[in-house]
Design a protein around this motif. Structure first.
Motif, PDB file in Angstrom:
ATOM      1  N   THR A  76      -7.630  17.054 -15.959  1.00  0.00           N
ATOM      2  CA  THR A  76      -8.526  15.887 -15.981  1.00  0.00           C
ATOM      3  C   THR A  76      -7.862  14.685 -15.319  1.00  0.00           C
ATOM      4  O   THR A  76      -8.479  14.012 -14.489  1.00  0.00           O
ATOM      5  CB  THR A  76      -8.911  15.543 -17.433  1.00  0.00           C
ATOM      6  N   GLU A  77      -6.620  14.418 -15.686  1.00  0.00           N
ATOM      7  CA  GLU A  77      -5.895  13.282 -15.102  1.00  0.00           C
ATOM      8  C   GLU A  77      -5.736  13.463 -13.593  1.00  0.00           C
ATOM      9  O   GLU A  77      -5.902  12.503 -12.833  1.00  0.00           O
ATOM     10  CB  GLU A  77      -4.524  13.126 -15.761  1.00  0.00           C
ATOM     11  N   TYR A  78      -5.413  14.662 -13.170  1.00  0.00           N
ATOM     12  CA  TYR A  78      -5.244  14.941 -11.746  1.00  0.00           C
ATOM     13  C   TYR A  78      -6.568  14.721 -11.010  1.00  0.00           C
ATOM     14  O   TYR A  78      -6.595  14.133  -9.928  1.00  0.00           O
ATOM     15  CB  TYR A  78      -4.742  16.379 -11.551  1.00  0.00           C
ATOM     16  N   ALA A  79      -7.655  15.181 -11.603  1.00  0.00           N
ATOM     17  CA  ALA A  79      -8.971  15.015 -10.989  1.00  0.00           C
ATOM     18  C   ALA A  79      -9.345  13.533 -10.887  1.00  0.00           C
ATOM     19  O   ALA A  79     -10.011  13.117  -9.930  1.00  0.00           O
ATOM     20  CB  ALA A  79     -10.028  15.769 -11.789  1.00  0.00           C
ATOM     21  N   GLU A  80      -8.920  12.729 -11.853  1.00  0.00           N
ATOM     22  CA  GLU A  80      -9.196  11.287 -11.805  1.00  0.00           C
ATOM     23  C   GLU A  80      -8.371  10.587 -10.724  1.00  0.00           C
ATOM     24  O   GLU A  80      -8.841   9.635 -10.105  1.00  0.00           O
ATOM     25  CB  GLU A  80      -8.905  10.654 -13.166  1.00  0.00           C
ATOM     26  N   LEU A  81      -7.154  11.046 -10.506  1.00  0.00           N
ATOM     27  CA  LEU A  81      -6.286  10.430  -9.504  1.00  0.00           C
ATOM     28  C   LEU A  81      -6.632  10.870  -8.079  1.00  0.00           C
ATOM     29  O   LEU A  81      -6.416  10.120  -7.131  1.00  0.00           O
ATOM     30  CB  LEU A  81      -4.819  10.780  -9.779  1.00  0.00           C
ATOM     31  N   ALA A 128       2.948  20.084 -10.535  1.00  0.00           N
ATOM     32  CA  ALA A 128       4.047  20.992 -10.872  1.00  0.00           C
ATOM     33  C   ALA A 128       3.942  21.444 -12.329  1.00  0.00           C
ATOM     34  O   ALA A 128       4.125  22.633 -12.636  1.00  0.00           O
ATOM     35  CB  ALA A 128       5.395  20.309 -10.625  1.00  0.00           C
ATOM     36  N   ARG A 129       3.614  20.514 -13.208  1.00  0.00           N
ATOM     37  CA  ARG A 129       3.478  20.871 -14.624  1.00  0.00           C
ATOM     38  C   ARG A 129       2.267  21.783 -14.831  1.00  0.00           C
ATOM     39  O   ARG A 129       2.323  22.716 -15.641  1.00  0.00           O
ATOM     40  CB  ARG A 129       3.359  19.611 -15.486  1.00  0.00           C
ATOM     41  N   ILE A 130       1.187  21.541 -14.100  1.00  0.00           N
ATOM     42  CA  ILE A 130      -0.001  22.396 -14.193  1.00  0.00           C
ATOM     43  C   ILE A 130       0.366  23.825 -13.803  1.00  0.00           C
ATOM     44  O   ILE A 130      -0.007  24.775 -14.490  1.00  0.00           O
ATOM     45  CB  ILE A 130      -1.143  21.839 -13.316  1.00  0.00           C
ATOM     46  N   LYS A 131       1.105  23.987 -12.725  1.00  0.00           N
ATOM     47  CA  LYS A 131       1.517  25.330 -12.290  1.00  0.00           C
ATOM     48  C   LYS A 131       2.410  25.993 -13.329  1.00  0.00           C
ATOM     49  O   LYS A 131       2.281  27.180 -13.610  1.00  0.00           O
ATOM     50  CB  LYS A 131       2.238  25.257 -10.942  1.00  0.00           C
ATOM     51  N   GLU A 132       3.315  25.212 -13.894  1.00  0.00           N
ATOM     52  CA  GLU A 132       4.206  25.745 -14.925  1.00  0.00           C
ATOM     53  C   GLU A 132       3.402  26.188 -16.149  1.00  0.00           C
ATOM     54  O   GLU A 132       3.629  27.270 -16.698  1.00  0.00           O
ATOM     55  CB  GLU A 132       5.230  24.680 -15.324  1.00  0.00           C
ATOM     56  N   LEU A 133       2.432  25.359 -16.549  1.00  0.00           N
ATOM     57  CA  LEU A 133       1.601  25.702 -17.704  1.00  0.00           C
ATOM     58  C   LEU A 133       0.734  26.925 -17.430  1.00  0.00           C
ATOM     59  O   LEU A 133       0.527  27.754 -18.319  1.00  0.00           O
ATOM     60  CB  LEU A 133       0.719  24.512 -18.105  1.00  0.00           C
ATOM     61  N   GLN A 134       0.237  27.051 -16.199  1.00  0.00           N
ATOM     62  CA  GLN A 134      -0.553  28.231 -15.850  1.00  0.00           C
ATOM     63  C   GLN A 134       0.267  29.501 -16.070  1.00  0.00           C
ATOM     64  O   GLN A 134      -0.229  30.481 -16.632  1.00  0.00           O
ATOM     65  CB  GLN A 134      -1.015  28.163 -14.391  1.00  0.00           C
ATOM     66  N   LEU A 145       1.455   6.963  -6.581  1.00  0.00           N
ATOM     67  CA  LEU A 145       0.339   7.854  -6.890  1.00  0.00           C
ATOM     68  C   LEU A 145       0.675   9.288  -6.489  1.00  0.00           C
ATOM     69  O   LEU A 145       0.440  10.234  -7.246  1.00  0.00           O
ATOM     70  CB  LEU A 145      -0.929   7.383  -6.167  1.00  0.00           C
ATOM     71  N   SER A 146       1.247   9.466  -5.313  1.00  0.00           N
ATOM     72  CA  SER A 146       1.626  10.801  -4.849  1.00  0.00           C
ATOM     73  C   SER A 146       2.666  11.425  -5.775  1.00  0.00           C
ATOM     74  O   SER A 146       2.574  12.608  -6.112  1.00  0.00           O
ATOM     75  CB  SER A 146       2.185  10.742  -3.428  1.00  0.00           C
ATOM     76  N   GLY A 147       3.640  10.638  -6.179  1.00  0.00           N
ATOM     77  CA  GLY A 147       4.663  11.138  -7.093  1.00  0.00           C
ATOM     78  C   GLY A 147       4.075  11.587  -8.417  1.00  0.00           C
ATOM     79  O   GLY A 147       4.415  12.655  -8.941  1.00  0.00           O
ATOM     80  N   SER A 148       3.170  10.786  -8.937  1.00  0.00           N
ATOM     81  CA  SER A 148       2.510  11.133 -10.193  1.00  0.00           C
ATOM     82  C   SER A 148       1.698  12.408 -10.047  1.00  0.00           C
ATOM     83  O   SER A 148       1.739  13.292 -10.915  1.00  0.00           O
ATOM     84  CB  SER A 148       1.598   9.977 -10.629  1.00  0.00           C
ATOM     85  N   VAL A 191       0.834  -1.200   0.000  1.00  0.00           N
ATOM     86  CA  VAL A 191       0.000   0.000   0.000  1.00  0.00           C
ATOM     87  C   VAL A 191       0.873   1.255   0.000  1.00  0.00           C
ATOM     88  O   VAL A 191       0.575   2.226  -0.694  1.00  0.00           O
ATOM     89  CB  VAL A 191      -0.971  -0.005   1.207  1.00  0.00           C
ATOM     90  N   SER A 192       1.970   1.224   0.751  1.00  0.00           N
ATOM     91  CA  SER A 192       2.875   2.377   0.789  1.00  0.00           C
ATOM     92  C   SER A 192       3.483   2.645  -0.586  1.00  0.00           C
ATOM     93  O   SER A 192       3.567   3.794  -1.022  1.00  0.00           O
ATOM     94  CB  SER A 192       3.994   2.157   1.798  1.00  0.00           C
ATOM     95  N   GLU A 193       3.909   1.586  -1.261  1.00  0.00           N
ATOM     96  CA  GLU A 193       4.484   1.746  -2.603  1.00  0.00           C
ATOM     97  C   GLU A 193       3.444   2.321  -3.565  1.00  0.00           C
ATOM     98  O   GLU A 193       3.757   3.221  -4.353  1.00  0.00           O
ATOM     99  CB  GLU A 193       4.998   0.408  -3.133  1.00  0.00           C
ATOM    100  N   GLU A 194       2.231   1.806  -3.499  1.00  0.00           N
ATOM    101  CA  GLU A 194       1.163   2.303  -4.362  1.00  0.00           C
ATOM    102  C   GLU A 194       0.870   3.778  -4.053  1.00  0.00           C
ATOM    103  O   GLU A 194       0.713   4.598  -4.963  1.00  0.00           O
ATOM    104  CB  GLU A 194      -0.097   1.455  -4.156  1.00  0.00           C
TER     105      GLU A 194
END
Length: 150
Positions: free
Chosen positions: A102-107, A24-30, A15-18, A8-11
């Protein structure tokens, strides 16, 4: 239990890393989108300034459009640093931004339950470890007493 906690920790960490990378990319794109829009919106003001040849008219124009020109210069500088000579791609940035959101909202809904499960499993592990230590302490005390008697 240790295997479950590890799994569970690895999962959770994956997920947290993703999610962190996407965030970070969303902020950069903003920032890129905001500065790109400022650049494109204010480029005509800068062009108009450059077309003015007379010093007094140019100074008057600069004074009356000071805020716009400052925004333009800041946007140009930031985009130059971030893009390293690549062209401004507002449409592509907006598409990538929408996809990442969208991907972030799904995760996101998966993140909280996993986090809670990791916390629960660690609490159980801690309780078990504490119980085992308490169980071993009387045996150690007896062994120490026995060693002192010898």
């Amino acid at each position: 239990m240790q295997e479950r906690l590890s799994s569970v920790s690895e999962e959770f960490e994956a997920l947290s890393g993703s999610m962190k990378k996407k965030s970070a990319r969303i902020k950069e794109l903003q920032e890129l989108i905001r500065e790109g829009e400022n650049y494109q919106r204010l480029k005509p003001v800068h062009t108009e300034l450059n077309n003015i040849k007379f010093k007094k008219q140019r100074e008057k124009f600069e004074t009356s459009h000071d805020a716009e020109l400052r925004l333009f210069y800041a946007a140009r500088r930031i985009l130059k640093e971030k893009l390293d000579g690549k062209p401004i791609a507002l449409k592509a940035w907006k598409q990538e931004y929408a996809q990442l959101k969208t991907e972030y909202a799904e995760l996101s809904p998966q993140h909280k339950p996993l986090r809670e499960e990791v916390i629960r499993l660690r609490q159980v592990q801690n309780a078990v470890d504490t119980a085992l230590r308490r169980r071993e302490q009387p045996q150690e005390v007896q062994r120490k007493k026995h060693e002192m008697e010898l």
